[in-house]
Design an enzyme around this catalytic site. Sequence first.
Site, short mmCIF file in Angstrom:
data_model
loop_
_atom_site.label_atom_id
_atom_site.label_comp_id
_atom_site.label_asym_id
_atom_site.label_seq_id
_atom_site.Cartn_x
_atom_site.Cartn_y
_atom_site.Cartn_z
CD GLU A 127 -1.59 2.28 2.17
OE1 GLU A 127 -1.07 3.20 1.49
OE2 GLU A 127 -1.91 2.01 3.27
CB CYS A 163 -1.94 6.84 3.02
SG CYS A 163 -3.01 5.61 3.60
#
Length: 475
Positions: A246, A280
């Site tokens: 990720e 994020c």
Amino acid sequence: MTQYSMLINGELVSSQQQFDVVNPDTGEVIAQVPDIDPMQVQDCLKAASESFKTWSKTSLATREELILRYVDILESNKDEIVDILISETGKPVDNAEYDFGMLVTCLRFFVEEMKRIDQPVIQDPDGRFHHFIKRQSLGVVVGYLAWNFPLLNFGYKVAPILASGCTGIIKPSQVTPLATLRCAELALEAGFPSGVINVISSNNYDVTNPLLTSKTPALFTMIGSTSAGVRAMQTACTSVKHFSVELGGNAPVIVYDDAELDKAVTDIIDLKFANSGQVCVSPNRCFVHESVYTQFIEKAKQHAQGIRLGVGREEGRIMGPLMSDKERQRILASIENTVAQGAKVVMGGGIPEGKSGFYLQPTILADCTDKMALTCDEIFGPVLAVIPFGDSDDVISMSNDCDLGLAAYVYTTNLQRAMTAAEEIDAGSVCINEVHYGVQLPHGGLKQSGVGKDCSKYSLHEYLTNKRVSILINN
């Protein structure tokens, strides 16, 4: 000076070299942690490989008992762990408690989800065979974690490792290793077999690269920037491995003219300045329809002005420091460059007076464009770039004009617009009319934001094989 240890093969160990950990609220060194030796890296690989032989064959009931015992131990030490987390990250207490809470939530979720893993039967057209898919533990997993949510990231990786019957070698970020190392120490009390969980610390990728180049790991997983992920995957491609990474995000927000504006403003500002923008999935490029643009800016400024700078258990809506002065200087330079290109500072934009550490004011920039460097790159800081758009603009294409595709947000009361955005926005998750994340929901990106998923059953699948078995039953 507090000293911390690594967990390798069921033992707490130090190393020949140490490195410092800094409190971003004060800029002071608060602890030293081991900088792993090359031989200890090999010890980790051997321990994880040997323990996999027995842990993968341990019944799910026994694994569950140990995992839930670990949860109880963690929760009984919650206050201590949260205080450690605050000291190394500068988080407000509510953010730190969320970070800790996601660790125990993941441990509970994944062991329960493992009970629901199916082994489907596949139809044989001739009626001669019984075919089925056997799900087995994949193998040794190496996990690299990011610094922004240390324990959430730990939970995203250690929970599916333990539940699936894999074994793991986990390296928290060298910036924020303390709470994770403490949680690893507490894993000893739970009674996991030696080598099942190995948690190390390092400030030298040349030393830890054998974790990637070795043929022992079956899966490399990480949370981090796109550039770091690409480098790690390149290093690891010395043998065939699975990858689940990720990586970076540059989340667009689209606020249409029919949006519930107060709701949109509250959601966007609260997420943007959560964890000082070091998230994020933080909204970075905020596209607002020109008919509500001025109102949006005014409301956003008003809501953001209620944020105070602080750390830990201070009261109110608190935003902590950035993780380093290097990050702060990077963001300040980006703000200066964006203003030089024509953006307007609505609020913030500088270093606050009278604060030690690495604080930066909550910042809103108006009149941005989607071609500015600030909007083309991940900001990873407390800066919201607001971009006006009109009816003649293809705002979805503008949103997609980016190499990254982790998350996106849309505010509209028009169902057709909502469904079109859900279909056409290139992102791993699209939240419409409310920001929403949960351990049961898959989290991961498209394009250069990574491959694979964290959270949900889809993450657990990545720690298991898909072995096809065919049994002849009718000659």
